[in-house]
Design a protein around this motif. Structure first.
Motif, PDB file in Angstrom:
ATOM      1  N   SER A   5       0.985  -1.218  -0.175  1.00 39.15           N
ATOM      2  CA  SER A   5       0.107   0.078   0.012  1.00 39.15           C
ATOM      3  C   SER A   5       0.823   1.320   0.041  1.00 39.15           C
ATOM      4  O   SER A   5       2.094   1.237   0.326  1.00 39.15           O
ATOM      5  CB  SER A   5      -1.162  -0.052   1.067  1.00 39.15           C
ATOM      6  OG  SER A   5      -0.068   0.366   2.434  1.00 39.15           O
ATOM      7  N   ARG A  32      -4.977   5.140   1.836  1.00 34.57           N
ATOM      8  CA  ARG A  32      -4.228   4.701   1.073  1.00 34.57           C
ATOM      9  C   ARG A  32      -4.715   3.703  -0.256  1.00 34.57           C
ATOM     10  O   ARG A  32      -5.912   3.807  -0.323  1.00 34.57           O
ATOM     11  CB  ARG A  32      -3.418   3.330   2.053  1.00 34.57           C
ATOM     12  CG  ARG A  32      -2.344   4.105   2.847  1.00 34.57           C
ATOM     13  CD  ARG A  32      -1.867   3.099   3.716  1.00 34.57           C
ATOM     14  NE  ARG A  32      -1.015   3.827   4.511  1.00 34.57           N
ATOM     15  CZ  ARG A  32       0.324   3.650   4.213  1.00 34.57           C
ATOM     16  NH1 ARG A  32       0.684   3.075   3.131  1.00 34.57           N
ATOM     17  NH2 ARG A  32       1.292   4.555   4.651  1.00 34.57           N
ATOM     18  N   ARG A  34      -4.057   0.173  -2.052  1.00 29.35           N
ATOM     19  CA  ARG A  34      -3.491  -1.186  -2.015  1.00 29.35           C
ATOM     20  C   ARG A  34      -3.438  -1.943  -3.299  1.00 29.35           C
ATOM     21  O   ARG A  34      -4.631  -2.053  -4.201  1.00 29.35           O
ATOM     22  CB  ARG A  34      -4.495  -1.893  -0.968  1.00 29.35           C
ATOM     23  CG  ARG A  34      -4.069  -1.513   0.411  1.00 29.35           C
ATOM     24  CD  ARG A  34      -5.163  -2.148   1.433  1.00 29.35           C
ATOM     25  NE  ARG A  34      -6.694  -1.678   0.842  1.00 29.35           N
ATOM     26  CZ  ARG A  34      -6.996  -0.331   1.324  1.00 29.35           C
ATOM     27  NH1 ARG A  34      -6.192   0.361   2.314  1.00 29.35           N
ATOM     28  NH2 ARG A  34      -8.151  -0.023   0.808  1.00 29.35           N
ATOM     29  N   ALA A 126       2.687   1.898  -5.088  1.00 26.52           N
ATOM     30  CA  ALA A 126       2.241   0.359  -4.460  1.00 26.52           C
ATOM     31  C   ALA A 126       2.478  -0.513  -5.492  1.00 26.52           C
ATOM     32  O   ALA A 126       3.052  -1.704  -5.236  1.00 26.52           O
ATOM     33  CB  ALA A 126       0.901   0.492  -3.994  1.00 26.52           C
ATOM     34  N   LEU A 327       2.424  -5.402   2.954  1.00 22.62           N
ATOM     35  CA  LEU A 327       1.417  -6.121   3.487  1.00 22.62           C
ATOM     36  C   LEU A 327       1.313  -7.606   3.296  1.00 22.62           C
ATOM     37  O   LEU A 327       0.831  -8.352   4.291  1.00 22.62           O
ATOM     38  CB  LEU A 327       0.056  -5.624   3.039  1.00 22.62           C
ATOM     39  CG  LEU A 327      -0.245  -3.909   2.834  1.00 22.62           C
ATOM     40  CD1 LEU A 327      -1.703  -3.597   2.172  1.00 22.62           C
ATOM     41  CD2 LEU A 327       0.031  -3.422   4.399  1.00 22.62           C
TER      42      LEU A 327
END
Ligand SMILES: Nc1ncnc2c1ncn2[C@@H]1O[C@H](COP(=O)(O)OP(=O)(O)OP(=O)(O)O)[C@@H](O)[C@H]1O
Ligand SMILES: C[C@@](O)(CCO)CC(=O)[O-]
Ligand SMILES: [Mg+2]
Length: 328
Positions: A5, A32, A34, A126, A327
């Protein structure tokens, strides 16, 4: 599958002028994008952009413009979806020397599109981090910022600064002047954002300022004056002087307005914030529609904005300390 992200941003000072070498100070905010990336067995790129249209849609194609899919969405929406992701993936193929690799890309974002909160930079940062990691390559934040800048520069027809992409990759408050990008200390700022539900076309707005600057000496002076505001703004930021920051933001908005990148709804929201005794308020990002940023530690500005005709959403934004996050 790799998932990363990256945050959006507001400009405290300096958008547009930063394209001509003046300094700017953007701050990353906790909104954000992602991006999940999974390598495919073939060399195709498939993008599922959850939030790009009201319905969300999926585009799958072989990577060349002649090979665009026959899907039930307009060509402009497809280009909008593909432009940044396509180029971000091209940068990853380049940096990893994997020319033939294909990916499934899934994008989810809390950042309104084209609204001045840096949705493009967040998606690109990202996507680059996740795609590189999917190929087993861990890029440093500086390299991600560089590749993300090249992506924006390419998609925006050679008219992009490093500000949005560096800010999204590294997080926090940053200062960008030409190629010089650095993180700076910032106090906890009481940031309030008003969103008119609309968007501006970054490329067109930047081109408009470029034309004015070429036509009129006083427009070029206005761009330089924005640089002066930014330098004073940096001092106010270092002192934690919210009153001075607000005054300078108001001034910066006036000059952006003179350069033709504000709009009625942005001006209305700016005035609603000022009437609510915010320290200051200005448009953020490319303008034309989208978001304003105000400083107000009390609930007044958020409340006033939520009752302002033309303001679709008003919310507080926390400074995002972290830039790109891994993540999965
Ligand atoms: N959730 C998303 N899914 C897919 N693409 C996205 C998404 N969010 C943004 N983008 C891409 O970014 C483009 C918008 O970028 P643009 O630079 O015009 O606005 P912004 O980055 O939101 O605002 P600013 O640059 O003024 O801060 C979209 O047209 C799309 O290509
Ligand atoms: C308008 C602009 O200064 C900011 C857009 O968020 C363009 C850029 O810096 O690339
Ligand atoms: Mg952008």
């Amino acid at each position: 599958m790799a998932v990363s992200s990256a945050p959006g941003k507001v400009y405290l000072f300096g958008e547009h002028a930063v394209v001509y070498g003046e300094p700017a100070v953007p701050c990353a905010i906790e909104r954000r994008a992602r991006v999940g990336v999974e390598q495919r067995a073939d060399s195709k790129l498939r993008v599922h952009a959850e939030d790009l249209s009201l319905d969300g849609f999926t585009v799958e194609y072989g990577g060349s413009t002649d090979d665009r899919p026959d899907v039930d969405v307009s060509e402009s929406l497809i280009s909008a979806a593909m432009g940044y992701v396509d180029e971000a993936i091209a940068q990853v193929r380049d940096v990893t020397d994997e020319d033939e690799v294909g990916f499934d890309v899934t994008i989810e974002s809390d950042i309104p599109l084209g609204a001045g909160l840096g949705s493009s930079a967040a998606v690109v940062v990202a996507a680059i981090d996740a795609a590189a990691r999917e190929l087993g390559v861990s890029l440093e934040a500086d390299e991600i910022a560089e590749r993300a800048y090249r992506t924006e520069h390419e998609v925006q027809d050679g008219q992009a600064s490093r500000a949005d992409t560096f800010c999204s990759a590294t997080g926090g408050a940053v200062r960008v002047e030409g190629d010089d990008c650095r993180s700076i200390e910032a106090p906890d700022l009481p940031i309030v954002i008003g969103f008119d539900g609309g968007a501006g076309d970054t490329g067109q707005l930047v081109a408009g300022v470029r034309d004015l600057r070429e036509e009129y000496g006083f427009a070029a002076d206005t761009v330089e004056a924005i640089g002066d505001i930014v330098r004073r703004g940096e001092e106010a930021l270092a002192d934690g002087d919210l009153e001075e920051l607000g005054r300078l933001m108001n001034f910066n908005h006036g000059l952006l307005s003179a350069l033709g990148v504000s709009s009625r709804s942005l001006d209305t929201m700016v005035w609603a914030a000022r009437d609510a005794d915010a320290y200051g308020a200005k448009l953020t990002g490319a303008g034309g529609g989208g978001c304003i940023v105000a400083l107000d530690p009390t609930p007044e500005t958020e409340t006033a904005l939520s009752f302002t005709p033309g303001c679709e959403d008003a919310f507080r934004a926390e400074l995002a300390e972290a830039g790109v996050k891994r993540l999965e």
